[in-house]
Scaffold this motif. Structure first.
Motif, PDB file in Angstrom:
ATOM      1  N   TYR A   1      27.222  51.112 -65.364  1.00 53.67           N
ATOM      2  CA  TYR A   1      27.571  49.873 -66.030  1.00 53.67           C
ATOM      3  C   TYR A   1      29.232  49.087 -65.081  1.00 53.67           C
ATOM      4  O   TYR A   1      29.718  48.479 -64.414  1.00 53.67           O
ATOM      5  CB  TYR A   1      27.829  48.893 -66.972  1.00 53.67           C
ATOM      6  CG  TYR A   1      26.914  49.520 -67.956  1.00 53.67           C
ATOM      7  CD1 TYR A   1      25.152  49.937 -67.331  1.00 53.67           C
ATOM      8  CD2 TYR A   1      25.883  49.795 -68.962  1.00 53.67           C
ATOM      9  CE1 TYR A   1      24.028  50.148 -67.323  1.00 53.67           C
ATOM     10  CE2 TYR A   1      25.584  49.837 -69.383  1.00 53.67           C
ATOM     11  CZ  TYR A   1      24.592  50.383 -69.021  1.00 53.67           C
ATOM     12  OH  TYR A   1      22.703  51.008 -69.597  1.00 53.67           O
ATOM     13  N   LYS A   2      29.358  50.499 -65.607  1.00 57.28           N
ATOM     14  CA  LYS A   2      31.076  50.279 -65.082  1.00 57.28           C
ATOM     15  C   LYS A   2      31.679  51.037 -64.011  1.00 57.28           C
ATOM     16  O   LYS A   2      33.049  50.831 -63.475  1.00 57.28           O
ATOM     17  CB  LYS A   2      32.506  50.567 -66.520  1.00 57.28           C
ATOM     18  CG  LYS A   2      32.448  49.302 -67.139  1.00 57.28           C
ATOM     19  CD  LYS A   2      33.457  49.693 -68.420  1.00 57.28           C
ATOM     20  CE  LYS A   2      33.869  49.170 -69.522  1.00 57.28           C
ATOM     21  NZ  LYS A   2      35.116  50.001 -70.435  1.00 57.28           N
TER      22      LYS A   2
ATOM     23  N   TYR B   1      23.981  45.006 -68.394  1.00 60.03           N
ATOM     24  CA  TYR B   1      24.691  45.531 -67.803  1.00 60.03           C
ATOM     25  C   TYR B   1      25.326  44.231 -67.381  1.00 60.03           C
ATOM     26  O   TYR B   1      26.757  44.448 -66.854  1.00 60.03           O
ATOM     27  CB  TYR B   1      24.779  46.799 -67.718  1.00 60.03           C
ATOM     28  CG  TYR B   1      23.753  46.875 -66.044  1.00 60.03           C
ATOM     29  CD1 TYR B   1      24.404  46.984 -64.848  1.00 60.03           C
ATOM     30  CD2 TYR B   1      22.579  47.026 -66.310  1.00 60.03           C
ATOM     31  CE1 TYR B   1      23.821  47.274 -64.012  1.00 60.03           C
ATOM     32  CE2 TYR B   1      22.319  47.387 -65.104  1.00 60.03           C
ATOM     33  CZ  TYR B   1      22.429  47.444 -63.419  1.00 60.03           C
ATOM     34  OH  TYR B   1      22.086  47.715 -62.563  1.00 60.03           O
TER      35      TYR B   1
ATOM     36  N   ASN C   1      32.067  54.525 -63.447  1.00 61.83           N
ATOM     37  CA  ASN C   1      32.492  55.671 -63.371  1.00 61.83           C
ATOM     38  C   ASN C   1      31.857  56.648 -64.928  1.00 61.83           C
ATOM     39  O   ASN C   1      32.354  57.549 -65.404  1.00 61.83           O
ATOM     40  CB  ASN C   1      33.319  54.703 -64.607  1.00 61.83           C
ATOM     41  CG  ASN C   1      33.454  54.575 -65.767  1.00 61.83           C
ATOM     42  OD1 ASN C   1      32.710  54.390 -66.533  1.00 61.83           O
ATOM     43  ND2 ASN C   1      34.530  54.262 -66.149  1.00 61.83           N
TER      44      ASN C   1
ATOM     45  N   PRO D   1      29.281  44.579 -69.000  1.00 58.93           N
ATOM     46  CA  PRO D   1      29.492  45.523 -68.440  1.00 58.93           C
ATOM     47  C   PRO D   1      29.772  46.333 -68.948  1.00 58.93           C
ATOM     48  O   PRO D   1      30.467  47.902 -69.246  1.00 58.93           O
ATOM     49  CB  PRO D   1      30.124  45.629 -66.711  1.00 58.93           C
ATOM     50  CG  PRO D   1      30.472  44.749 -66.047  1.00 58.93           C
ATOM     51  CD  PRO D   1      29.912  43.448 -67.566  1.00 58.93           C
ATOM     52  N   ASP D   2      31.054  45.790 -69.894  1.00 51.96           N
ATOM     53  CA  ASP D   2      31.524  46.599 -71.377  1.00 51.96           C
ATOM     54  C   ASP D   2      30.238  46.853 -72.007  1.00 51.96           C
ATOM     55  O   ASP D   2      30.981  47.597 -73.675  1.00 51.96           O
ATOM     56  CB  ASP D   2      32.565  45.980 -72.025  1.00 51.96           C
ATOM     57  CG  ASP D   2      33.634  45.832 -71.085  1.00 51.96           C
ATOM     58  OD1 ASP D   2      33.822  46.299 -69.455  1.00 51.96           O
ATOM     59  OD2 ASP D   2      34.230  45.060 -70.920  1.00 51.96           O
TER      60      ASP D   2
END
Length: 194
Positions: free
Chosen positions: A114-115, A60, A117, A64-65
């Motif tokens: 990872y993002k 990740y 959110n 991260p996507d």
């Protein structure tokens, strides 16, 4: 006539008390059932985690996507485990959100760690997120994904939002958001973590 009316109202009162007690008993049973289901799934999750080989640089970080890794547990697809030590909670988190799945375990509602959110939703039963409103600032919340990556957060804010405030729940500066209904189901208890 008055006496018959009094007896009729007394019988109606007894019936209503029995119905209320039955509903209360069902809610307690449903809470315990959710706890047992979550524990069974969590045991399977912990067993699988012990067999995962940890790499040096987590995927990740490189991407991260990426999609969250998933693991199949007791017929459920899970993305990880949430721990809230202050509430003695350790539960699996399902990969998708449905009201049916929330009866079994907390669900990933939106985003990824990872993002930064991620949003997790759960029922307000005692063994799930029913005590979120008792958390204090700086309480620790830990999410471990299905690949064994561990993310440690601290409670930053607790707020109440209207049920139709989806955009307010899923947007913001917090890497992790937890939410559940209030007991009267009129609002949502939202815990923001950094």
């Amino acid at each position: 006539m008055k006496q018959r009316l009094g007896k009729g109202l007394s019988c109606l009162g007894i019936v209503l008390i029995v119905v209320a007690l039955s509903l209360c008993a069902y809610n307690v049973y449903d809470s315990f059932r959710a706890s047992w289901s979550s524990k069974k799934i969590l045991d399977a999750y912990v067993a699988k985690q012990s067999s995962i080989d940890q790499g040096e640089v987590p995927d990740y970080i490189l991407n991260p996507d990426m999609d969250m890794p998933e693991v199949e547990l007791e017929g459920l697809t899970c993305v990880g485990m949430i721990e809230i030590p202050a509430l003695d909670i350790k539960l699996p988190v399902t990969s998708i959100f449905t009201y049916e799945l929330m009866k079994v375990a907390p669900c990933r509602y939106y985003g990824t760690p990872y993002k930064k959110n991620m949003v997790i939703a759960a029922h307000n039963s005692w063994y799930h997120f029913g005590r979120l409103n008792t958390l204090k600032a700086k309480n620790k919340v830990i999410f471990t994904d299905a690949a064994g990556n561990r993310f440690v957060y601290r409670v930053d804010a607790i707020e109440a939002l209207r049920p139709n405030s989806v955009k307010d729940v899923t947007s913001g500066k917090w890497p992790l958001t937890l939410f559940t209904c209030t007991l009267d189901a009129q609002n949502r208890v939202v815990v923001r973590c950094k």
